[in-house]
Enzyme design. Structure first.
Site, short mmCIF file in Angstrom:
data_model
loop_
_atom_site.label_atom_id
_atom_site.label_comp_id
_atom_site.label_asym_id
_atom_site.label_seq_id
_atom_site.Cartn_x
_atom_site.Cartn_y
_atom_site.Cartn_z
N TYR A 433 42.12 36.02 35.51
CA TYR A 433 41.18 36.68 36.44
C TYR A 433 40.32 37.73 35.75
CZ TYR A 433 45.02 40.07 37.82
OH TYR A 433 46.03 40.99 37.88
N GLU A 434 39.30 38.16 36.44
CA GLU A 434 38.27 39.06 35.87
C GLU A 434 37.58 38.44 34.66
OE1 GLU A 434 38.59 41.26 38.92
OE2 GLU A 434 37.03 41.46 37.40
N GLY A 435 37.31 37.15 34.73
CA GLY A 435 36.72 36.44 33.60
C GLY A 435 37.83 35.93 32.71
#
Lengths: 575, 575
Positions: A433-435
């Site tokens: 997550y978050e890239g």
């Protein structure tokens, strides 16, 4: 299963890597005495160990529950969250004008680390709000901020980030949620978001969603995205949550880990009665989102450190108690504690070295962020360069250390009761997550290595070289990184992307090697707990002698062009 | 979520690495035509894909359930197991005199691989019986074998392995279960075992436990261990299961994965009415146990291959469908399937290369086992050397590939519905059971590198060198392995153990590199499916150019003495 805040290492980093004394009371930061810093470290440690940690297994076993009425958190979480809010732990780095304490982010980093170690699934509610607390002062209007920010800062109304839609994950520009401007300047929001962390829960009387959406005539892609503040409840005349805002969690996901964290499908405006207020300009939403995302990326990298720390503590404790087997080559045939076996020690020392190195990188980045926020351009460039490293390498370390933690426990590590398995399952999301970490690597080779015409990267290499006289392997690694970076800057996009991940790892290890070297030099003095200093020296030596060398093994991969990848097609992959 | 048996690669390995044509019909193996081999590969593939694979998620979600009456398997497992027994899939490599087909183990390896890919938790019931089918003919009396073996071979009465007790895990010599000889030559068994895979279930009318225990006057440690056959039900005069034998599953474990596989705490003789029959001599139980364990170690290594294969298939399928983002540097701004992105391809090709390499090692080992079982001493020595590599490296690959599989799926990989997360959770146990991978590394440096005064290892190096002209990196790796091995043979026990794991990885990669090189040479011809051959060449090139080079990065760790590990003590680790 207990958690002991690693205060000695945190303090060491704040003193010698962050150099907190340069920040406190300067450049508009509120002043802190060493006593206050100690009180913060001890206080959040107590909250983490005493309140969040005991809820970690409950959170995993019971998890957040969805019903048509909304999401119910596991038992104890409401009380735990109240303790967090009442302690003011979310206010440390927030601006004083909105009820914050105006302290350096470096101190808030300790808070996030401890809460993440104690209960990663729970800590996300705090992490998401931190992103909003960074983005709103920078991008929101004075009126909007006056109305909402103090309650977000205090934690009374936690915030969320709403980016992802089914067709728009890594490619956020593909999102479709609509926002239509009304006569009063507000917007009607309509659309569906997925993977919304803490999209709904019963911890607070309101939730403030920051939602990316498009106005009807917006250009395609990321250029046509705007950011909106969309509360769960609209406010009454008295400023208190009043009317429901047509925002609804449609379901929650059944995930491998972080069961306490409700990952929601969110439905906005099913009844065309969802109101939002714009943050910044129309079509300018990416700026606010990047502020949130960069903050979140550093904090997610820190989650890798959090779980690595917790997994290491558990493994050390288990290995210090479990008796099994005689020590190879020893005269005595008495069984020993497994910490006496060389390969178990190798795992434990590797865990310590990786954890300390990733923590050093994350704290160093926090210190650079503090300097950047006060106008230091070189620090701004460096933090931009380091953000993908903190996120990707920090979480790669998190997974490796959690896996070693399972391994040290042997068969017991696979049994859920021990807790080692939960760390392994929980931390796995952090690489995604978050890239995803692949996106981080693409960001590094696609944008970051070319910052300031390559000067940003060159200046990092220069710093490492300046400090690493006599460290042959570290210098070799820096040379290798420089040669690869120089080639990548003029390489085709395919070749750059093919090399991106191995290069990211090499550059991360070089940077961590540098930070461990700086720490080793301090630890060669005698100021502090001798046990801590001895471990610091050993961890640094292990990192510099073994892990830096391992990273040299990635040279071939980082130098390989993309040809081999594109020599095979989908049909061949399916054989 | 579907599974497609990798028949092309299996066939390729049987032909070119196992060289099955040298085995069939020779040296006492039953004869098989190429058509029969094809029929076996297709038949077990059908069972795996059609029957076992559809039960994989049921097995995970519902799992085996314990009650005081015993263990109940998830819905569909009884029928699935019946299909396995009726197909005779457990009989391939068993001796013909006990109802087996007398075929090479290399063919049974295909069966275990496919069932493990389709449903790892379920396949364990077959794997455990395979160990008994190897051990009993070698160590059991004619009478005992005549009575029990045909039903174990057919699968009607599955077998188990009972080694572990709470205080006796890796250190099996510490076990305490008692066996007291009776006037009729049988023994009364009393004690508790833990971590007993398929210790109880409702798949069959009887279960045959092979139990390690001590007679009252036995010497301490492994020298005083005897092996017993202890059925769930004693047989009546008609040879059918009749009377309960005072064997009871006391509970089952709540594990991170393989939920379908009941991991039992077993209570033997709570009412002093548990009868067992000795297998082999009193105090000679370790020999039979080693036969079972060596078989199981090869099969557990193969589980790493099984899950790696399944995870790779799922990732390739997902990446071939999921559309997200534009390709970096491409003229078109249209979003593409993620398999087009270079870093996703890097992950997929890495998955293919690691999986094929670990499979090659496992199949090569099976072929050597077949030769060893027919009196080939050099093959026997080589398989002894390679067993820890197959087990440890195979399962290390399993975990890495399953993790990459989660990563390729992005956020969906963390959601249980996709299946990627289950593979990741399931495969994690394989690095632990049947001797942790650390125990494998200790076996390698403690016993195996010194086999035949070092000749066994030298002969492996000679084979690799003979075939690797022009492969500079592979030759460098062999040179490095040889130098380290030579140092380790005269090193202190601590130094040997400190280096054991990195050395095991280096030697495994060197051996796999060799096997991939041999395959690449064959794949440079044009015999076979061009897509398969192209992927084989790419996988081999990736392995030889990137993964072999990575292993060179472990040199420093494998050369480091143990000093650094013992420079820190328990108190320092706890800081």
């Amino acid at each position: 299963m207990t958690y002991i805040p690693p205060i000695a290492d945190q303090k060491f980093l704040l003193d010698h890597i962050v150099k907190l004394d340069q920040l406190n009371g300067h450049q508009g930061f509120a002043g802190t005495s060493p006593d206050l810093v100690d009180a913060i470290l001890a206080g959040v440690g107590e909250l983490a160990a005493g309140v969040f940690a005991p809820l970690n297994r409950t959170g995993d076993q019971i998890g957040a529950k969805w019903s048509p009425e909304g999401v119910t958190m596991p038992p104890g979480f409401r009380e735990g969250y109240r303790a967090y809010v009442e302690g003011g732990w979310g206010t440390l780095a927030a601006p004083q004008e909105f009820g914050g304490q105006g302290l350096p982010l470096s101190l808030a980093t300790v808070v996030m680390e401890d809460l993440g170690s104690a209960n990663m699934g729970f800590s996300l509610v705090a992490m998401l709000s931190a992103g909003a607390v960074e983005a709103l002062p920078e991008h929101g209007s004075a009126e909007l901020n006056a109305l909402w920010l103090p309650k977000i800062v205090s934690g009374e109304w936690p915030a969320t980030m709403n980016l992802t839609e089914p067709q728009a994950g890594s490619d956020v520009g593909a999102l479709k949620t609509r926002a239509v401007r009304q006569a009063d300047g507000s917007y009607r929001i309509k659309g569906q978001k997925i993977f919304i962390t803490y999209g709904d829960h019963d911890l607070a009387e309101n939730i403030v969603h920051l939602v990316l959406a498009r106005t009807p005539d917006a250009p395609e892609g990321t250029k046509g995205i705007s950011l909106f503040l969309v509360p769960k409840f609209r406010l009454g005349a008295d400023g208190a949550p009043a009317e429901s805002n047509d925002v609804r969690p449609a379901s929650i996901e059944h995930k491998m880990g972080i069961h306490a964290s409700p990952t929601c499908v969110m439905a906005y405006g099913d009844n065309d009665d969802c109101v939002g207020w714009i943050v910044g300009e129309e079509n300018g939403g990416m700026r606010g989102m990047f502020t949130m995302m960069n903050n979140a990326r550093l904090n997610v990298g820190l989650q890798g450190v959090s779980i690595a720390e917790r997994a290491t503590q558990a493994a050390v404790a288990y290995a210090s108690e479990r008796i099994q087997g005689t020590r190879a080559g020893a005269a005595s045939r008495d069984p020993v504690r497994i910490i006496e076996h060389a390969d178990v020690r190798r795992m434990l020392l590797r865990m310590k070295a990786l954890t300390q190195a990733a923590r050093a990188l994350a704290y160093y980045a926090a210190g650079q962020t503090d300097r950047a926020s006060r106008g230091d351009g070189a620090a701004k460039a460096r933090i931009d360069l380091l953000t993908p490293l903190v996120k990707a390498y920090g979480t790669d370390v998190g997974e490796e250390v959690a896996s070693l933690g399972v391994q040290v426990h042997g068969g017991m590590g696979y049994i859920e009761e021990t807790g080692a398995a939960q760390h392994y399952r929980d931390v796995r999301i952090s690489r995604i997550y978050e890239g995803t970490n692949g996106i981080q690597a693409a960001d590094l080779v696609g944008r970051k290595i070319g910052l300031e015409g390559g000067h940003t990267l060159a200046s990092l290499f220069a710093d490492i070289r300046r400090d690493s006289a006599g460290e042959a392997v570290l210098r070799d690694l820096v040379d290798a990184c420089e040669a690869i970076a120089s080639r990548l800057q003029s390489a085709s996009a395919d070749d750059r992307m093919a090399a991106s991940y191995p290069f990211l790892t090499m550059l991360s290890v070089a940077t961590c090697g540098w930070l461990m070297l700086l720490q080793r030099r301090v630890a060669e003095g005698d100021e502090g707990d001798p046990n801590f200093l001895a471990m610091k020296r050993a961890a640094a030596a292990f990192y510099l002698e073994q892990i830096v060398h391992e990273a040299m093994g990635l040279q071939a991969a980082a130098a390989a062009p993309a040809d081999i990848l594109y020599s095979v097609n989908e049909e061949m992959f399916a054989t």
